[in-house]
Enzyme design. Structure first.
Site, PDB file in Angstrom:
ATOM      1  CD  GLU A 122      -1.424 -16.920  -7.501  1.00 56.09           C
ATOM      2  OE1 GLU A 122      -1.941 -15.991  -8.153  1.00 56.09           O
ATOM      3  OE2 GLU A 122      -0.388 -16.800  -6.860  1.00 56.09           O
ATOM      4  CD  GLU A 130       2.176 -10.021 -11.494  1.00 54.84           C
ATOM      5  OE1 GLU A 130       1.501 -11.068 -11.562  1.00 54.84           O
ATOM      6  OE2 GLU A 130       3.218  -9.931 -10.852  1.00 54.84           O
ATOM      7  CG  ASP A 189      -0.576 -16.249   0.625  1.00 53.44           C
ATOM      8  OD1 ASP A 189      -1.377 -16.666   1.492  1.00 53.44           O
ATOM      9  OD2 ASP A 189      -0.846 -15.331  -0.165  1.00 53.44           O
ATOM     10  CG  HIS A 246       1.378 -13.372  -2.245  1.00 47.29           C
ATOM     11  ND1 HIS A 246       0.363 -14.296  -2.357  1.00 47.29           N
ATOM     12  CD2 HIS A 246       1.684 -12.990  -3.516  1.00 47.29           C
ATOM     13  CE1 HIS A 246       0.078 -14.474  -3.635  1.00 47.29           C
ATOM     14  NE2 HIS A 246       0.867 -13.707  -4.359  1.00 47.29           N
TER      15      HIS A 246
END
Length: 575
Positions: free
Chosen positions: A348, A357, A255, A511
């Site tokens: 990230e 998440e 990405d 992504h």
């Protein structure tokens, strides 16, 4: 950062090939590991190619043939389970790189304390090495220490017991003493056995997650949505296990918008990083850590709970940056760094719809505990945006397909689609309204309590058409001083010292894709129509890394009183 979830909805924009998790890789009832474990395998000598069915015979061979007494060394140094594993893998690695050692008749290890403390040697040299799993209860006697009997026996208790048993002769007293010694040693053995069993299980799981994943990937093509997680422990295991695999890191590294944005900010602001202490939260392969090291950081601490950390250590060493970068395997909430504060945190952490998440929680912990008062976070600001879309092809392929399947109606199959958010690419011409901010995330100040939210929105329809659903995506900014980004600032605005990117359909492919909320029915609208509503986003009760949504909205026609509009409500989830 986002887990590798696969969707099959076609899009006019070409997509990266989505990676998938195999169910069996994380299934606690997976029998394949047990089958592997129960197979009888001969153990290869530490040096030559001789095979042994009995571990003690192997070590005796090493002593007599190669002049290396593993068992004596283990007892002398009181090596624990992991130290023994490191020692075996070290020797195997030495022999692999120096074939002359196969015939050695004498072998010694310089600086053994460094070797038995180096996590590099937790990685098996031979993936199916049965010797690594040979430390069972039969080995425990090697650790038994001859403890003086006076330290094992409570004399007051012994006298009371002697009196109750009417023990009077010296022989009876001696027999009682010996019995107590045996009981204490038996208890000590049971404790050591449990500890060894737990260590064995931990190491077995680590090896399975780290080094057998490619084999299991080839055996199964089931997506992560088929997994049912029933506890917080299982949820965390599954989450971290998913990041032990190569394909998810390959997708993220390829990405270019993501990776080059981090690289550009770091390299274009080397004066910020020079001689600074940097923390990389969720370092993965270590790419951001290496960017920081190359930019002049004096020290970089890289933290990741996933077993990918062991490959990252190899990568860092391969690039000769191990003098700057130190890697830690663990959750940032648990890891203890050798410094009190860091100057810069890079991470990230972003997932689908930004919050999927739940990794932002960990970043906030790191910020509050470790970031210096004048420190910076990269990135420093995120904006979550919301818009209406018209995408008849997606709507038909996803929902209307079930109206006629080879002449049969299968409308029952629509039910999960009505509630499941879809991760896919959307063409920029699918946008049928403006995009509005529903959540600003200033990373220097946001709190955990603000991560669940309910936000109002007002969307203005930009052309006549049909609304098939809503779309969520996010923009990201890197700033030199961590300042908040004003609502008037667009992600494409060029400002010195600021790097930014969008995951929206008007930008390049990332992504993260976009998050789509399909409506149950398409709604015909005219230009100027307003969609007024609220979106509630909160962490799932069953799994805090998942998201649940409630979208309430009203369609307000041009000239219509908003109070007269009908309110619609639809619930979604992102798993």
């Amino acid at each position: 950062m986002s887990t590798h979830i696969s969707y099959t909805v076609e899009s006019p924009i070409p997509a990266y090939s989505a990676s998938e998790c195999s169910e069996s890789e994380y299934d606690p009832n997976d029998e394949r590991w047990d089958d592997w474990e129960e197979e009888t395998q001969d153990s290869k000598c530490l040096f030559c190619k001789d095979l042994f069915n009995v571990t003690t015979e192997l070590f005796q061979h090493c002593k007599e043939r190669h002049g290396f007494d593993f068992q004596a060394l283990r007892v002398e140094l009181k090596l624990d389970f992991y130290q023994s594993i490191r020692l075996i893998n070290y020797i195997r690695n030495q022999v692999l790189n120096n074939s002359e050692l196969e015939n050695t008749e004498s072998y010694s290890i310089p600086d053994i304390q460094t070797i038995i403390s180096d996590d590099t040697y937790l990685k098996p040299v031979h993936e199916d090495d049965p010797l690594l799993y040979a430390f069972d209860s039969t080995d425990i006697d090697e650790f038994d220490v001859n403890i003086p009997s006076e330290k094992l026996i409570d004399y007051d208790d012994q006298e009371a017991l002697s009196a109750s048993l009417n023990i009077t002769t010296p022989l009876e007293h001696e027999l009682l003493k010996r019995l107590r010694i045996v009981e204490d040693k038996l208890f000590n053995t049971e404790v050591q056995l449990r500890k060894t069993e737990n260590q064995f299980e931990e190491y077995r799981n680590m090896v399975k997650e780290s080094f057998f994943d490619s084999y299991f990937d080839a055996e199964s093509e089931k997506s992560v949505n088929s997994l049912k997680l029933t506890s917080k422990y299982e949820t965390n295991d599954y989450y971290f296990n998913s990041y032990a695999k190569n394909d998810i890191h390959e997708e993220m590294l390829k990405d270019r918008i993501r990776t080059e944005s981090y690289r550009d900010f770091i390299y274009e602001n080397k004066d910020l990083f020079k001689d600074k202490v940097v923390l990389d939260v969720g370092c993965g392969t270590g790419i951001l850590s290496m960017f920081a090291a190359k930019a002049g950081a004096s020290k970089v601490f890289s933290v990741d709970k996933s077993a990918i950390i062991f490959r990252a250590k190899d990568i860092v060493k391969e690039n000769k940056l191990d003098d700057v970068i130190t890697l830690f395997n663990g959750k940032i909430e648990d890891v203890v760094l050798p410094v009190q504060k860091v100057d810069i945190i890079i991470s990230e952490w972003m997932g689908y719809f930004l919050f999927f998440e739940g990794m932002l929680d960990s970043l906030i912990v790191a910020r509050d505990r470790l970031l210096a008062p004048d420190g910076i976070i990269a990135p420093s600001h995120n904006r979550l945006l919301f818009a209406a879309i018209e995408d008849e092809e997606l709507f038909n392929d996803t929902l209307n397909f079930w109206n006629d399947v080879y002449g049969f109606k299968m409308t029952a199959m629509k039910r999960p689609i009505h509630t499941s958010a879809i991760i896919d690419y959307v063409a920029s011409d699918s946008l049928i309204s403006d995009a509005v901010s529903i959540k600003e995330i200033p990373l220097h100040t946001i709190r955990k309590s603000q991560l669940n939210f309910t936000s109002p929105f007002t969307l203005e329809i930009s052309r006549d058409g049909t609304v098939h659903g809503f779309l969520g995506y996010f923009d990201t900014w890197f700033t030199r001083d961590g300042h908040c980004i004003s609502l008037s600032q667009n992600v494409n605005d060029k400002i010195d010292g600021v790097t930014s990117f969008t995951t929206g359909p008007q930008g390049g492919i990332t992504h993260w894709r976009q998050t789509i909320f399909l409506l149950e029915h398409g709604i015909h609208v005219k230009k100027g129509t307003m969609i007024i509503g609220t979106i509630d986003c909160h962490k799932s009760i069953e799994n805090y890394r998942d998201l649940d949504f409630e979208i309430c909205y009203s369609i307000v026609k041009v000239g219509e009183d908003p109070k007269c509009a009908i309110t619609h409500k639809q619930n979604f989830y992102l798993r």
